[in-house]
Design a protein around this motif. Structure first.
Motif, PDB file in Angstrom:
ATOM      1  N   GLN A   1      23.930  12.670  47.319  1.00 52.76           N
ATOM      2  CA  GLN A   1      25.133  12.037  48.006  1.00 52.76           C
ATOM      3  C   GLN A   1      25.226  10.553  47.504  1.00 52.76           C
ATOM      4  O   GLN A   1      24.131   9.789  47.979  1.00 52.76           O
ATOM      5  CB  GLN A   1      24.977  12.244  49.779  1.00 52.76           C
ATOM      6  N   VAL A   2      26.282  10.274  47.136  1.00 54.73           N
ATOM      7  CA  VAL A   2      26.394   8.717  46.555  1.00 54.73           C
ATOM      8  C   VAL A   2      26.874   8.057  47.834  1.00 54.73           C
ATOM      9  O   VAL A   2      27.815   8.352  48.417  1.00 54.73           O
ATOM     10  CB  VAL A   2      27.311   8.656  45.445  1.00 54.73           C
ATOM     11  N   PHE A  25      22.876   4.179  46.337  1.00 59.04           N
ATOM     12  CA  PHE A  25      22.149   5.383  46.586  1.00 59.04           C
ATOM     13  C   PHE A  25      22.632   6.604  46.024  1.00 59.04           C
ATOM     14  O   PHE A  25      23.921   6.917  46.193  1.00 59.04           O
ATOM     15  CB  PHE A  25      22.126   5.564  48.290  1.00 59.04           C
ATOM     16  N   GLY A  26      21.916   7.357  45.400  1.00 59.62           N
ATOM     17  CA  GLY A  26      22.371   8.584  44.749  1.00 59.62           C
ATOM     18  C   GLY A  26      23.281   8.576  43.429  1.00 59.62           C
ATOM     19  O   GLY A  26      23.647   9.323  42.806  1.00 59.62           O
TER      20      GLY A  26
END
Length: 118
Positions: A1-2, A25-26
């Protein structure tokens, strides 16, 4: 998951400096186009600058590029924007963006408020 998380906003006096950081993140900042936008009430979100996956940089023609510097930290996987000589008209919510051109996906942070006032 971004997920993209902006930080570094706040109140600064005219003529002051500020650095915004986008923590990712991601997503790998070397595989997507990263960029900064800003938005003021009643106006459309305004594009400021990009860093492409290959490291190339482009500032929007209308952005105050003489006072803004975009950069990325590959080791930390973050995106930065250094602001100098801030003016009251720079007051806005600043957003981090990641455009994954391979999968056609656009990601946004929640924004960070910058207020330039004496």
């Amino acid at each position: 998951q971004v997920r993209l998380v902006e930080s570094g906003g706040g109140l600064v006096q005219p003529g002051g400096s500020l650095t915004l950081v986008c923590t990712t993140f991601g997503v790998d900042v070397t595989t997507v186009r990263m960029g900064w936008y800003r938005q003021t009430p009643g106006k459309q979100r305004e594009r400021l600058a990009f860093i492409f996956s290959d490291g190339g940089i482009r500032y929007d023609d209308d952005s105050p590029k003489d006072r803004y510097t975009i950069s990325r930290d590959i080791a930390k996987n973050t995106l930065q924007m250094q602001f100098n000589n801030l003016k009251p008209e720079d007051t806005a919510v600043y957003y981090c963006n990641a455009w994954d051109h391979v999968h056609g996906r656009d990601y946004w942070g929640q924004g960070t408020q910058v207020n330039v006032s004496s």
